[in-house]
Design an enzyme around this catalytic site. Structure first.
Site, PDB file in Angstrom:
ATOM      1  N   SER A 139       0.817  -1.213   0.000  1.00 10.69           N
ATOM      2  CA  SER A 139       0.000   0.000   0.000  1.00 10.69           C
ATOM      3  C   SER A 139       0.853   1.267   0.000  1.00 10.69           C
ATOM      4  O   SER A 139       1.790   1.393   0.796  1.00 10.69           O
ATOM      5  CB  SER A 139      -0.879  -0.023   1.263  1.00 10.69           C
ATOM      6  OG  SER A 139      -1.221   1.281   1.652  1.00 10.69           O
ATOM      7  N   GLY A 140       0.502   2.197  -0.851  1.00 11.01           N
ATOM      8  CA  GLY A 140       1.212   3.478  -0.886  1.00 11.01           C
ATOM      9  C   GLY A 140       1.021   4.238   0.412  1.00 11.01           C
ATOM     10  O   GLY A 140       1.965   4.813   0.971  1.00 11.01           O
ATOM     11  N   LEU A 141      -0.227   4.223   0.896  1.00  6.58           N
ATOM     12  CA  LEU A 141      -0.514   4.910   2.161  1.00  6.58           C
ATOM     13  C   LEU A 141       0.311   4.306   3.296  1.00  6.58           C
ATOM     14  O   LEU A 141       0.939   5.014   4.085  1.00  6.58           O
ATOM     15  CB  LEU A 141      -2.016   4.782   2.473  1.00  6.58           C
ATOM     16  CG  LEU A 141      -2.461   5.228   3.863  1.00  6.58           C
ATOM     17  CD1 LEU A 141      -2.207   6.705   4.072  1.00  6.58           C
ATOM     18  CD2 LEU A 141      -3.942   4.906   4.080  1.00  6.58           C
ATOM     19  N   ASP A 159       1.098  10.472   2.087  1.00  2.91           N
ATOM     20  CA  ASP A 159       0.769   9.659   0.907  1.00  2.91           C
ATOM     21  C   ASP A 159       0.571  10.601  -0.278  1.00  2.91           C
ATOM     22  O   ASP A 159      -0.495  10.654  -0.865  1.00  2.91           O
ATOM     23  CB  ASP A 159      -0.500   8.846   1.216  1.00  2.91           C
ATOM     24  CG  ASP A 159      -0.840   7.863   0.110  1.00  2.91           C
ATOM     25  OD1 ASP A 159       0.040   7.567  -0.722  1.00  2.91           O
ATOM     26  OD2 ASP A 159      -1.999   7.403   0.081  1.00  2.91           O
ATOM     27  N   ASP A 180       1.023  -0.766  -5.032  1.00  3.85           N
ATOM     28  CA  ASP A 180       0.210   0.424  -5.276  1.00  3.85           C
ATOM     29  C   ASP A 180       1.151   1.446  -5.926  1.00  3.85           C
ATOM     30  O   ASP A 180       1.970   2.064  -5.258  1.00  3.85           O
ATOM     31  CB  ASP A 180      -0.295   0.908  -3.907  1.00  3.85           C
ATOM     32  CG  ASP A 180      -1.006   2.233  -3.985  1.00  3.85           C
ATOM     33  OD1 ASP A 180      -1.152   2.781  -5.084  1.00  3.85           O
ATOM     34  OD2 ASP A 180      -1.414   2.719  -2.904  1.00  3.85           O
ATOM     35  N   ASP A 239       0.497   4.264  -7.291  1.00  5.33           N
ATOM     36  CA  ASP A 239      -0.054   5.633  -7.338  1.00  5.33           C
ATOM     37  C   ASP A 239      -0.427   5.979  -8.783  1.00  5.33           C
ATOM     38  O   ASP A 239      -1.102   5.195  -9.428  1.00  5.33           O
ATOM     39  CB  ASP A 239       0.941   6.630  -6.731  1.00  5.33           C
ATOM     40  CG  ASP A 239       1.179   6.356  -5.245  1.00  5.33           C
ATOM     41  OD1 ASP A 239       0.281   5.772  -4.613  1.00  5.33           O
ATOM     42  OD2 ASP A 239       2.248   6.702  -4.728  1.00  5.33           O
ATOM     43  N   GLU A 289      -3.439   4.499 -10.722  1.00  2.94           N
ATOM     44  CA  GLU A 289      -4.742   5.153 -10.609  1.00  2.94           C
ATOM     45  C   GLU A 289      -4.822   6.346 -11.552  1.00  2.94           C
ATOM     46  O   GLU A 289      -3.801   6.997 -11.839  1.00  2.94           O
ATOM     47  CB  GLU A 289      -4.996   5.570  -9.160  1.00  2.94           C
ATOM     48  CG  GLU A 289      -3.990   6.558  -8.596  1.00  2.94           C
ATOM     49  CD  GLU A 289      -3.993   6.597  -7.061  1.00  2.94           C
ATOM     50  OE1 GLU A 289      -3.838   5.529  -6.436  1.00  2.94           O
ATOM     51  OE2 GLU A 289      -4.124   7.701  -6.504  1.00  2.94           O
ATOM     52  N   LYS A 312       0.164  12.509  -6.487  1.00  2.52           N
ATOM     53  CA  LYS A 312      -1.174  12.062  -6.103  1.00  2.52           C
ATOM     54  C   LYS A 312      -1.539  12.534  -4.690  1.00  2.52           C
ATOM     55  O   LYS A 312      -0.665  12.936  -3.899  1.00  2.52           O
ATOM     56  CB  LYS A 312      -1.270  10.527  -6.200  1.00  2.52           C
ATOM     57  CG  LYS A 312      -0.344   9.706  -5.335  1.00  2.52           C
ATOM     58  CD  LYS A 312      -0.686   9.601  -3.874  1.00  2.52           C
ATOM     59  CE  LYS A 312      -2.038   9.073  -3.594  1.00  2.52           C
ATOM     60  NZ  LYS A 312      -2.079   7.618  -3.523  1.00  2.52           N
ATOM     61  N   ASN A 315      -4.072  11.116  -1.447  1.00  2.88           N
ATOM     62  CA  ASN A 315      -4.827   9.928  -1.036  1.00  2.88           C
ATOM     63  C   ASN A 315      -6.309  10.130  -1.333  1.00  2.88           C
ATOM     64  O   ASN A 315      -6.863  11.209  -1.114  1.00  2.88           O
ATOM     65  CB  ASN A 315      -4.620   9.642   0.459  1.00  2.88           C
ATOM     66  CG  ASN A 315      -5.297   8.354   0.868  1.00  2.88           C
ATOM     67  OD1 ASN A 315      -6.495   8.339   1.157  1.00  2.88           O
ATOM     68  ND2 ASN A 315      -4.557   7.269   0.850  1.00  2.88           N
ATOM     69  N   SER A 316      -6.941   9.089  -1.810  1.00  2.00           N
ATOM     70  CA  SER A 316      -8.324   9.188  -2.287  1.00  2.00           C
ATOM     71  C   SER A 316      -9.315   9.584  -1.207  1.00  2.00           C
ATOM     72  O   SER A 316     -10.411  10.056  -1.514  1.00  2.00           O
ATOM     73  CB  SER A 316      -8.754   7.852  -2.889  1.00  2.00           C
ATOM     74  OG  SER A 316      -7.867   7.498  -3.901  1.00  2.00           O
ATOM     75  N   ARG A 359      -6.689   1.513 -11.972  1.00  2.00           N
ATOM     76  CA  ARG A 359      -7.597   1.874 -10.871  1.00  2.00           C
ATOM     77  C   ARG A 359      -8.470   3.050 -11.286  1.00  2.00           C
ATOM     78  O   ARG A 359      -7.961   4.113 -11.675  1.00  2.00           O
ATOM     79  CB  ARG A 359      -6.755   2.213  -9.653  1.00  2.00           C
ATOM     80  CG  ARG A 359      -7.472   2.910  -8.536  1.00  2.00           C
ATOM     81  CD  ARG A 359      -6.619   2.840  -7.287  1.00  2.00           C
ATOM     82  NE  ARG A 359      -6.941   3.856  -6.328  1.00  2.00           N
ATOM     83  CZ  ARG A 359      -6.341   3.972  -5.149  1.00  2.00           C
ATOM     84  NH1 ARG A 359      -5.362   3.131  -4.824  1.00  2.00           N
ATOM     85  NH2 ARG A 359      -6.684   4.924  -4.321  1.00  2.00           N
ATOM     86  N   HIS A 400     -12.648   1.867  -7.121  1.00  2.00           N
ATOM     87  CA  HIS A 400     -12.512   2.358  -5.746  1.00  2.00           C
ATOM     88  C   HIS A 400     -13.745   3.166  -5.349  1.00  2.00           C
ATOM     89  O   HIS A 400     -14.381   3.801  -6.199  1.00  2.00           O
ATOM     90  CB  HIS A 400     -11.251   3.222  -5.630  1.00  2.00           C
ATOM     91  CG  HIS A 400     -10.682   3.240  -4.237  1.00  2.00           C
ATOM     92  ND1 HIS A 400     -11.103   2.418  -3.230  1.00  2.00           N
ATOM     93  CD2 HIS A 400      -9.682   3.994  -3.697  1.00  2.00           C
ATOM     94  CE1 HIS A 400     -10.403   2.649  -2.132  1.00  2.00           C
ATOM     95  NE2 HIS A 400      -9.531   3.620  -2.370  1.00  2.00           N
TER      96      HIS A 400
HETATM   97  C1  SPV Z   1      -3.427   2.533  -0.487  1.00  2.00           C
HETATM   98  O1  SPV Z   1      -3.520   1.575   0.273  1.00  2.00           O
HETATM   99  O2  SPV Z   1      -2.466   3.297  -0.490  1.00  2.00           O
HETATM  100  C2  SPV Z   1      -4.495   2.808  -1.426  1.00  2.00           C
HETATM  101  C3  SPV Z   1      -5.809   2.414  -1.081  1.00  2.00           C
HETATM  102  O3  SPV Z   1      -4.219   3.415  -2.423  1.00  2.00           O
HETATM  103  S1  SPV Z   1      -6.572   3.761  -0.439  1.00  2.00           S
HETATM  104  O4  SPV Z   1      -5.769   4.309   0.611  1.00  2.00           O
HETATM  105  O5  SPV Z   1      -7.840   3.234  -0.011  1.00  2.00           O
HETATM  106  O6  SPV Z   1      -6.749   4.748  -1.480  1.00  2.00           O
HETATM  107 MG    MG Z   2      -2.517   4.359  -2.400  1.00  3.52          MG
END
Ligand code: SPV
Ligand code: MG
Length: 557
Positions: free
Chosen positions: A61-63, A73, A100, A102, A129, A135, A137-138, A173, A204
């Site tokens: 996971s990027g986060l 992130d 991930d 990004d 994505e 980026k 974070n979503s 994504r 997502h």
């Molecule tokens: C991550 O885990 O970094 C993701 C998923 O991209 S989310 O944080 O839900 O966007």
């Molecule tokens: Mg991410």
């Protein structure tokens, strides 16, 4: 907990069965008719833990990786820093990693290079994505801008054209739902990305229920595998996603969040209490960390590859008993820690070993074990020291009983040359016996002595080269039958150590090990046909059983 051998980053280690590459494994998960699951990891240890838990794949996971690095992130960690982290994760595990990626770390060109590098480091696939670099974070803000569809399709094509391995996956994504562009846009984008060559679509959503995700999946059908991330809509039962044909569910950030809670709690507690008391039971032991790092593999490798380690002599010292005869001197410490001219007896013994270049020393403690504390010693504990015998103590260090090994009681002192002589003597099991045992006290029963009978008695004409064989060892021999007193010092070759280990195992098997003494063990070895050698010395040692011995020891030094 099983530890893992180091792996080829791309595929499993060599085995007879044909192995799938990691990218083929991820592809198989994507194409599996079953719903599959990826679990978040953000570094080597979390990746190992995910694998150990039984997951078939990892979501890098990027986060989570950003959080673990202490940054946001928002592409604050460079993609090569992420790559470094991923390499540790891939090296530590056999299951595939979907990273991930990004927005692909830039435009199509940056993604091309990233895909090649990921392939080289054993990563099975990348998810990109359709947002803009850098980026966000979503889950932050509303209505984040989306990438131009054609530009993003070009990026997907560039990624697919750059992969080094046919099975590498590029997952596209779709952020249209989360950015508020609606279902139609989401479906349009998914179709375009599928057309551009994406191996799967990650749809997502940040809704609290999974309705829009379920709608998307129903609408999408089986055009290509669909991946979902139910971080916010976790209350929707997994079966509902299974029924609409979801390919992979990602549990996206739950290890970093669990670790954060645990680390916060422990740090606050230790800060508040200024103490570690009460902490131990709630956290992983250091041993568990060693197991996760597979330290035992390194120990095996050292035996194979380090020139010294195989030839290096180890020592095992038994120091579990109190020494009751020494009364108040051993009230608060065992006799091995009694002071002999300003130093504990055990320290003197360890120094003698160190001077003979023996550095790997294991000491088995028992009575008042916390007082037996010297630097650079591998301590083992026989907590049943009151009811068990020396063989039980020795068993605590059985893993050290291999290669060349010196055995010693913890309450003896001897001149340096005795150890040198022992180490120079050939033989798989060799004991040092004092032929002048009567000089100290002519009565064989005056104290509990380990007396030896040998095939050849000590003579003044005795030549070093002559081999002396032990025929019996015990406490109750007639004076005329005794050739010497075992001083409590022995040597085992690799083969000798193996025989001793086997005999201890046999004793454990027939229930005689617990209370057995070393002489019981040697006697059994003789009975089973083992040759035990003896080298004679004449004095120059003592064991310390009582206050008189201690006085002798002061003089001895
Ligand atoms: C991550 O885990 O970094 C993701 C998923 O991209 S989310 O944080 O839900 O966007
Ligand atoms: Mg991410």
């Amino acid at each position: 907990m099983s530890s893992l051998p180091p792996t080829d980053p791309v595929s499993e280690p060599m085995s007879k069965a044909p192995t799938l590459t990691k990218s083929a494994k991820l592809k198989a998960l994507l194409r599996s008719p079953e719903i599959e699951f990826l679990m978040e990891a953000h570094d080597g240890i979390s990746a190992k833990i995910v694998e150990e838990a039984g997951f078939k794949g990892i979501w890098a996971s990027g986060l989570a990786m950003s959080a673990a690095l202490g940054v946001r992130d928002s592409n604050e960690a460079s993609w090569t820093q992420v790559l470094e982290m991923l390499e540790f994760m891939a090296d530590a595990t056999r299951i595939p990693i979907l990273v991930d990626g990004d927005t692909g770390y830039g435009n199509f060109n940056n993604l091309r290079r990233a895909v090649r590098k990921l392939g080289q480091r054993g990563i099975a696939g990348i998810c990109i994505e359709d947002k803009l670099f850098p980026k966000t974070n979503s889950f932050i803000g509303e209505g984040q801008p989306l990438a131009d569809i054609d530009e993003f399709c070009g990026k997907i094509k560039a990624g697919k054209d750059s992969q080094l391995d046919d099975d590498f996956s590029v997952i596209a994504r779709v952020e249209a739902l989360i950015s508020g562009w609606g279902m139609e846009e989401a479906l349009k984008r998914a179709a375009a990305y599928h057309e551009a060559g994406a191996d799967g679509i990650l749809i997502h959503s940040k809704q609290r229920d999974g309705v829009e995700i379920l709608d998307f999946l129903k609408e999408w059908g089986n055009r290509c595998p669909v991946v979902i991330v139910p971080t916010t809509y976790y209350q929707t039962p997994t079966d509902e996603f299974r029924e609409v044909g979801t390919s992979i569910v990602i549990w996206a950030n739950h290890n970093i969040r669990a670790a954060t809670t645990a680390m916060r709690e422990i740090s606050r507690r230790i800060h508040r209490d200024q103490s570690l008391s009460g902490v131990e039971d709630g956290i992983a032991s250091v041993k568990e960390l060693f197991e996760l790092a597979d330290n035992s593999e390194l120990a095996e490798a050292e035996k194979m590859y380090l020139p010294n380690s195989q030839g290096e002599t180890k020592a095992i010292i038994l120091a579990a008993s109190r020494g009751k005869e020494m009364a108040e001197l051993t009230e608060d410490r065992p006799k091995c820690m009694v002071d002999v001219r300003g130093q504990p007896l055990l320290r003197r013994l360890v120094t003698t070993f160190n001077q003979a270049s023996i550095r790997k020393i294991s000491v088995v403690r028992g009575y008042k074990k916390s007082t037996v504390n010297l630097p650079s010693i591998d301590f083992r504990d026989n907590d049943d020291f009151e009811t068990s015998g020396e063989v039980t103590s020795l068993s605590q260090a059985i893993d050290q009983l291999n290669g060349k090994c010196i055995f010693s009681y913890g309450d003896i002192l001897f001149r340096h040359y005795v150890l040198d002589l022992l180490m120079e003597t050939d033989g798989d099991i060799v004991l040092v016996a004092d032929a002048m045992w009567q000089e100290r006290d002519p009565n064989p029963q005056s104290r509990l002595r380990d007396l030896v009978q040998c095939q050849e008695p000590f003579t003044t004409k005795y030549l070093d080269e002559d081999e002396v064989q032990l025929t019996s060892i015990g406490h109750d021999f007639a004076a005329d039958d005794i050739q010497g007193e075992w001083i409590g010092l022995a040597k085992f070759s690799d083969a000798g150590a193996e025989r001793v280990r086997a005999e201890i195992a046999a004793m454990q098997g027939d229930g005689t090990a617990t209370e057995a003494s070393m002489i019981d063990l040697f006697e059994r070895l003789i009975q089973s046909g083992e040759t035990i050698h003896v080298i004679y010395i004449s004095g120059h040692w003592l064991d310390i059983d009582n206050a008189d011995d201690l006085a002798d020891a002061q003089k001895f030094l």
